[in-house]
Structure formats: structure tokens, C-alpha cells
Write an enzyme that holds these catalytic residues in place. Sequence first.
Site, mmCIF file in Angstrom:
data_model
loop_
_atom_site.group_PDB
_atom_site.id
_atom_site.type_symbol
_atom_site.label_atom_id
_atom_site.label_comp_id
_atom_site.label_asym_id
_atom_site.label_seq_id
_atom_site.Cartn_x
_atom_site.Cartn_y
_atom_site.Cartn_z
ATOM 1 N N THR A 67 -41.962 67.116 -36.079
ATOM 2 C CA THR A 67 -42.243 67.603 -34.740
ATOM 3 C C THR A 67 -41.055 68.331 -34.122
ATOM 4 O O THR A 67 -41.220 69.291 -33.372
ATOM 5 C CB THR A 67 -42.662 66.435 -33.821
ATOM 6 O OG1 THR A 67 -43.827 65.824 -34.350
ATOM 7 C CG2 THR A 67 -42.953 66.909 -32.405
ATOM 8 N N TYR B 29 -50.180 70.103 -31.825
ATOM 9 C CA TYR B 29 -49.264 71.154 -32.279
ATOM 10 C C TYR B 29 -49.220 71.145 -33.795
ATOM 11 O O TYR B 29 -49.803 70.267 -34.446
ATOM 12 C CB TYR B 29 -47.859 70.914 -31.716
ATOM 13 C CG TYR B 29 -47.328 69.536 -32.027
ATOM 14 C CD1 TYR B 29 -46.666 69.271 -33.221
ATOM 15 C CD2 TYR B 29 -47.521 68.471 -31.134
ATOM 16 C CE1 TYR B 29 -46.216 67.998 -33.522
ATOM 17 C CE2 TYR B 29 -47.073 67.194 -31.431
ATOM 18 C CZ TYR B 29 -46.423 66.969 -32.623
ATOM 19 O OH TYR B 29 -45.982 65.710 -32.931
ATOM 20 N N THR C 217 -41.381 62.041 -36.943
ATOM 21 C CA THR C 217 -41.277 60.668 -36.446
ATOM 22 C C THR C 217 -42.187 59.677 -37.163
ATOM 23 O O THR C 217 -41.953 58.470 -37.106
ATOM 24 C CB THR C 217 -41.575 60.608 -34.936
ATOM 25 O OG1 THR C 217 -42.892 61.126 -34.693
ATOM 26 C CG2 THR C 217 -40.552 61.414 -34.153
ATOM 27 N N ASP C 218 -43.225 60.159 -37.855
ATOM 28 C CA ASP C 218 -44.189 59.235 -38.446
ATOM 29 C C ASP C 218 -43.556 58.302 -39.469
ATOM 30 O O ASP C 218 -43.898 57.118 -39.543
ATOM 31 C CB ASP C 218 -45.342 59.997 -39.088
ATOM 32 C CG ASP C 218 -46.367 60.460 -38.067
ATOM 33 O OD1 ASP C 218 -46.207 60.139 -36.870
ATOM 34 O OD2 ASP C 218 -47.337 61.145 -38.455
ATOM 35 N N LYS D 287 -41.220 52.991 -34.844
ATOM 36 C CA LYS D 287 -42.017 53.794 -33.910
ATOM 37 C C LYS D 287 -43.103 52.895 -33.338
ATOM 38 O O LYS D 287 -43.939 52.361 -34.061
ATOM 39 C CB LYS D 287 -42.639 54.983 -34.637
ATOM 40 C CG LYS D 287 -43.383 55.954 -33.728
ATOM 41 C CD LYS D 287 -43.898 57.150 -34.523
ATOM 42 C CE LYS D 287 -44.600 58.143 -33.607
ATOM 43 N NZ LYS D 287 -45.087 59.338 -34.362
ATOM 44 N N GLU E 274 -47.187 28.913 -43.159
ATOM 45 C CA GLU E 274 -48.490 29.542 -43.387
ATOM 46 C C GLU E 274 -48.899 29.500 -44.864
ATOM 47 O O GLU E 274 -50.040 29.211 -45.197
ATOM 48 C CB GLU E 274 -48.513 31.002 -42.892
ATOM 49 C CG GLU E 274 -48.249 31.175 -41.407
ATOM 50 C CD GLU E 274 -49.366 30.599 -40.550
ATOM 51 O OE1 GLU E 274 -50.492 30.429 -41.070
ATOM 52 O OE2 GLU E 274 -49.110 30.305 -39.366
#
Length: 368
Positions: free
Chosen positions: A51, A65, A131-132, A204, A325
Site C-alpha cells: 500500500t 486502491y 501491511t497484510d 496487524k 487444554e
Amino acid sequence: MKHPVTRLLNALGCALAFGLLPAATALAQTAATSATPAKKANVVILATGGTIAGAGASAANSATYQAAKVPVDKLLASVPELSNVANVRGEQVFQIASESFTNEHLVKLAKRVSALAKQADVDGIVVTHGTDTLEETAYFLTLTVHTSKPIVVVGSMRPGTALSADGALNLYDAVATAASPSSAGKGVLVTMNDEILSGRDVAKTVNIRPDAFKSPWGDLGMVVEGQTYWFRAPVKRHTVNSEFDIDQIDSLPAVEIAYGYGNASPTAPQALAAAGAKAIVHAGTGNGSVSGAVVPALRELRAKGVHIVRSSRVVGGGFVIRNAEQPDDQYDWVAAHDLNPQKARLLTALALTKTNDAKTIQRFFLEY
């Protein structure tokens, strides 16, 4: 008002006139020091797309975009203030949206970072990134590049064509951080939204705001008007203290992620293992919980040699506790500690380049 150097030279003349040689010598040294500008750091910017190199159809398009459109030379030219904080040059390594990053991209990028870090004429390195998967690349570099020189990964949440675009300031902050001697030895860093975050645990957390990147344990510092301010330092092993060296790694074994959810079935982990996965990271609910319908399949896969790593899909903090767990000791599984599934995948892949022992892999998760 006279310039400080001018005042010093006038005082020097008076000292010489009255025969005050020692004073004249001291003043001359002070004048020379004042007249010599501080040497700027040499920072290399490795551009990969994303981006921060994107463009929208109009200034109103902040979330719609095309990524990876602006080449590195134009990206640098758009922020002329970079020359105020460092001597900067750029290289275009890739020009892709970061969701398309592969293991091969990671290895190639890390090798280039490592090579640059060895050069005496390079003081810091900045990687511009979508950023992904920015958090994944930052962690991979943290684990594999052996240098104490600053490495800073940076992106933006809005393209440069958008109103209130964040990329220019993020890039300026990244260069300022990479140029600062105070950044050395802190591992790979991420600068977003004025914050300096650890590449190890940054994530993120939202997809449409400039404050998208956070660490569950807090930021390391801030950048304000090109000045770095620090509040804490990482304690996990990284970079020069890492057992993983990108100079010795050419490929990564296949490690896949299977998601946990209500009504989960064993179909995904079984299919991933059948496709060749050497390890499965289970992105479990809560404390890395595994559905009763999935446990038998994961145990069977482990018996066949596939490693099972319990991570958590929870966003915002916490960690998977070993033998809570699920009886990890009994099943020979690994608990991912506080690493999210995507970072657990990377550490597991690197671990498998060193060992096939689950206990050693567990040690890696506790130390890194």
C-alpha cells in the site's frame, strides 16, 4: 544576531591580538567543531510494494486502491525530507502486494538484507512492505539476519494518493529510526503511526485505520519529528543471538495452518498433511484449544511424523500454556507460547531446518 562560528572567530582574533595563545588554540578547535556538520547515516531502502507504493482512483479512496504501483525512486522523491536525516538510496526488490509473499520471497529478501548489513558503507536498512504480511516478514528477519545494525520494516494503511495518507510520515520515521545509533541491537523494528514496535510481536489488528499495528506487550518507543524515544527493549533472542542464519538457508520446509472454530472437522489438517506439510500449526480457540473431533486426527498425524503446534487465534494478547487444554507432553505437541499462528508457522519452519525433535522446537518457542 551573528552566527555562533562568526562570534568564535572574532573572539579568536582578540585572543591572538593579546597573545593569549592557549585560549586562541581552544577557540580554534571549538570553531572547527562547530563548523563541521554531523555525519549522516547511510540508509538503504529495500522496496517490496504494498500500500505504501499504492495508488487510488481519487483522493477519497483510502481503502480502495491498487497496491504496488509506485516504484522506489518515485517513492523516495515524494519525501524529500528524508535527506535531512540520512543519506538514502533505494532498491526495488519486489513490486507485489504482500498477501502474495511466499517463502521464496522471504528468503530472497532476508539474504539481501543480510548482504547489505555486512557492508561498511551501510548503517541501517529500511524495508517498505505491504501491511497484510508485514508482521511475518519482520519476524522472519528478526530470526534470521545476523546484525546489530538497525533494520526497520514499514508500510502504510492508506495509499499516497489518499487524503491524510500515512505513508510519507511512516517512511520518514522509518529512515530516522534506521539512521539512529540508539536503534542498534534492538532486533528488527516496525515503525507505524509514530510508534516503534518489535518485529517479534507486532501484529496487524485492524484493516482500515492508520493505528492498525500493535504489540500485545506495548511499543518499544516513538518517533517524533525525526527523533527516537525509547521506553523498553526486547528480551527474546533475535538477530545476532539467533541460532538461525539466513546465509545458511536456501529454502523452508512446508508448514501449514489449520483454523479452529465451532463445528471444526479434521479435514483441513489431514488434507494439508497429505499435500506434504511437515508441521501443522493449529490456530485454536482460546488457550490453543482443539476440538474433540480434531484431536484424534492430530494425534494420528503426529504419529506419522508431522509436528503439531498449538497456537491461538485470539487477537490482542495472551499465550498458549503448555499442557493446559491438551496434554502436550503426552501427545508430543508443541505450544506456541505468545506467537500468533502466522508467526508460529515461520518459527516452526526455521526450527525444522535445525531439528526434528519436538522438545527442541518447544525450546525455540520459549526463547524466541
